[in-house]
Design an enzyme around this catalytic site. Structure first.
Site, PDB file in Angstrom:
ATOM      1  N   TYR A  34       0.818  -1.226   0.000  1.00  0.00           N
ATOM      2  CA  TYR A  34       0.000   0.000   0.000  1.00  0.00           C
ATOM      3  C   TYR A  34       0.843   1.263   0.000  1.00  0.00           C
ATOM      4  CZ  TYR A  34      -4.164  -2.754   0.826  1.00  0.00           C
ATOM      5  OH  TYR A  34      -5.191  -3.627   0.692  1.00  0.00           O
ATOM      6  N   TYR A  68     -14.685  -4.884   3.291  1.00  0.00           N
ATOM      7  CA  TYR A  68     -13.297  -5.230   2.952  1.00  0.00           C
ATOM      8  C   TYR A  68     -13.019  -6.629   3.490  1.00  0.00           C
ATOM      9  CZ  TYR A  68      -8.281  -5.572   2.758  1.00  0.00           C
ATOM     10  OH  TYR A  68      -7.011  -6.019   2.485  1.00  0.00           O
ATOM     11  N   ASP A 118     -16.851 -12.553   8.761  1.00  0.00           N
ATOM     12  CA  ASP A 118     -15.431 -12.241   8.648  1.00  0.00           C
ATOM     13  C   ASP A 118     -15.036 -11.465   9.904  1.00  0.00           C
ATOM     14  OD1 ASP A 118     -12.924 -11.253   8.181  1.00  0.00           O
ATOM     15  OD2 ASP A 118     -13.365 -10.419   6.189  1.00  0.00           O
ATOM     16  N   LYS A 140      -5.434 -11.894  12.151  1.00  0.00           N
ATOM     17  CA  LYS A 140      -4.975 -10.705  12.888  1.00  0.00           C
ATOM     18  C   LYS A 140      -4.642 -10.992  14.362  1.00  0.00           C
ATOM     19  CE  LYS A 140      -6.142  -7.121   9.749  1.00  0.00           C
ATOM     20  NZ  LYS A 140      -7.285  -6.808   8.901  1.00  0.00           N
TER      21      LYS A 140
HETATM   22  C1  PLP Z   1      -7.382  -7.273   7.396  1.00  0.00           C
HETATM   23  C2  PLP Z   1      -8.628  -7.943   7.010  1.00  0.00           C
HETATM   24  C3  PLP Z   1      -8.630  -9.013   6.106  1.00  0.00           C
HETATM   25  C4  PLP Z   1      -7.390  -9.472   5.397  1.00  0.00           C
HETATM   26  O1  PLP Z   1      -6.433  -9.989   6.269  1.00  0.00           O
HETATM   27  P1  PLP Z   1      -4.909 -10.105   5.802  1.00  0.00           P
HETATM   28  O2  PLP Z   1      -4.253 -10.880   6.888  1.00  0.00           O
HETATM   29  O3  PLP Z   1      -4.414  -8.686   5.708  1.00  0.00           O
HETATM   30  O4  PLP Z   1      -4.884 -10.793   4.497  1.00  0.00           O
HETATM   31  C5  PLP Z   1      -9.825  -9.645   5.848  1.00  0.00           C
HETATM   32  N1  PLP Z   1     -10.959  -9.248   6.430  1.00  0.00           N
HETATM   33  C6  PLP Z   1     -11.007  -8.219   7.299  1.00  0.00           C
HETATM   34  C7  PLP Z   1     -12.309  -7.847   7.941  1.00  0.00           C
HETATM   35  C8  PLP Z   1      -9.843  -7.518   7.607  1.00  0.00           C
HETATM   36  O5  PLP Z   1      -9.893  -6.465   8.441  1.00  0.00           O
END
Ligand code: PLP
Length: 435
Positions: A29, A156, A243, A272
């Site tokens: 980015y 996202y 997600d 994460k």
């Molecule tokens: C950051 C994020 C992703 C992608 O995760 P990466 O480990 O960066 O590939 C997917 N979904 C959500 C909601 C996110 O915040």
């Protein structure tokens, strides 16, 4: 002989990390032509990052939302070192190991009811890819033609192709649009209801970020919306993918954001904070019903997906230790404390003309700045530099400034960051009001 010189060239020895970086690296980015040089970080402790120039920076965005217990935590370091001495990695097809088993047991015990089958991968995007592929094949294995996904506006879900398809259109996806698959895009519950009515037999699943849409601009959603979506999915026999890559592990004030509405999705995606920000790891956790649709004497019903580092033992061991720490340190209380501080201080920023909205959930506090096409279009970059000069890492998403610290942050540190945010925004406001 290796045929190349392993030793650093003499001049390299005298160069700092930033300059050596600039010769060979390419950052995420980042418009490398105009971006300021990357900052060399040599050490992390708690909420602090230490630069090679001796600057001490407070990590107010948890290093891109992954860190919860602080940097270089002794308990996590120990868990990692212990595991490295036992087993660093082995393939996961045909093999298993204690870190993977233990972590799965711990996750299933705390996840919303019914989520009992853990499929590991490498990061948030792969956790989403796995969920999408799993759902797509689930319906085929069951002999149904459900091949369309519903996702939300401002969503996202990551940067790989499936995840990009599910994500709403943005500058991030623009060059790749022709390669993305079609998605039915929903904005609110009425709209979703209509989409369901019109496509009731084609929809495979809804994918959403429960309660908080992160990269889309820290948009906080009502729990009623989540409840309504769950009801609609039940009514139309559609699967629900949550997600929780960002929202999982306490970030929104509950262990998982789905728990605000007391609902269970059919699949949850985690990453994460799963490893407390230590190592890459993703987990896609499904119901037994989904798992059972893949059990067959027909090998074509196998879920043919996997990564070299599936269930990496080091990642799993740290994730397990992080969950232990989470409980022992009463992390949900820490999040509640951060939330109270945010609620005491951030809403009053709405009084500034340059602030168009303040949004708070759990340990996330977001301030949206009024933006136009002039000077303020670059407001994110300006704020980033301004806060760095004040020893705080805050990296706005466009015109949305947000504070999302590791849960170990101390009260005086929260106060200090909030003071700095207030002062910087008041300064911006003076310039803004004069325009
Ligand atoms: C950051 C994020 C992703 C992608 O995760 P990466 O480990 O960066 O590939 C997917 N979904 C959500 C909601 C996110 O915040």
């Amino acid at each position: 002989m290796l045929g190349f010189d392993l030793h650093l060239k003499p001049n390299t020895y005298f160069m700092n990390l930033t300059d050596r970086d600039r010769r060979h690296l390419w950052h995420p980015y980042t418009q490398e032509k105009i971006a300021p040089p990357p900052i060399g970080i040599v050490r992390g402790r708690g909420v602090w990052l230490y630069t090679e120039d001796g600057q001490k920076i407070l990590d107010a965005i948890s290093s891109w939302w992954v860190n919860i217990h602080g940097h270089a935590h002794p308990f996590l370091n120990q868990a990692l070192a212990r595991q490295a001495n036992e087993l660093e990695h082995t393939m996961f097809a045909g093999f298993t190991h204690k870190p993977a088993v233990e972590l799965a047991e711990k996750l299933v015990a705390i996840l919303p009811k019914g989520l009992t089958r853990v499929f590991y991968s490498d990061n948030g995007s792969t956790a989403v890819e796995v969920a999408l592929k799993m759902v797509y094949q689930f319906w085929q294995n069951r002999g149904e033609q459900r091949k369309t996904f519903v996702a939300l506006e401002h969503a996202y879900h990551g940067d790989t192709f499936g995840a990009m398809s599910a994500s709403d259109k943005s500058a991030f996806t623009k060059p790749f649009v022709p390669l993305l698959f079609d998605i039915l895009r929903a904005g609110n519950i009425e709209n979703t209801d209509q989409i369901f009515q019109e496509n009731s037999k084609q929809i495979a699943a809804v994918i959403l970020e429960p309660m908080l849409q992160g990269a889309g601009g820290m948009i906080v959603r009502e729990k009623q919306f989540l409840l309504d979506i769950r009801k609609l999915c039940n009514q139309y026999n559609v699967l629900l993918i949550a997600d929780e890559v960002l929202t999982g592990f306490g970030r929104t004030g509950k262990m998982f954001a789905c728990q605000h509405a007391e609902i269970s999705p059919d699949i949850i995606c985690l990453s994460k904070a799963l490893t407390a920000g230590y190592l890459p790891l993703g987990a896609t956790v499904a119901t037994e019903e989904i798992y059972e649709a893949f059990l067959s004497d027909d090998r074509m019903k196998t879920f043919f997906h996997g990564h070299s580092f599936t269930a990496n033992p080091l990642s799993c061991a740290v994730a397990s230790a992080s969950l232990e720490l989470f409980e022992r340190e009463n992390c949900l209380e820490k999040v509640a404390f951060i939330n109270r501080k945010f609620n005491e201080r951030l809403p009053q920023l709405s009084n500034l003309d340059c602030v168009s909205d303040v949004r708070i959930i759990g340990a996330v506090g977001a301030v949206e700045i009024v933006s136009d096409d002039g000077y303020f279009a670059d407001i994110g970059q300006t704020l980033y530099q301004e806060f760095l000069s004040r020893n705080i890492l805050l990296r706005p998403l466009g015109n949305v400034l947000y504070f999302m610290p590791p849960y170990v942050i101390q009260e005086k540190e929260i106060d200090w960051v909030l003071d700095e945010i207030t002062e910087v925004l008041e300064n911006i406001n003076r310039r803004f009001s004069r325009k």
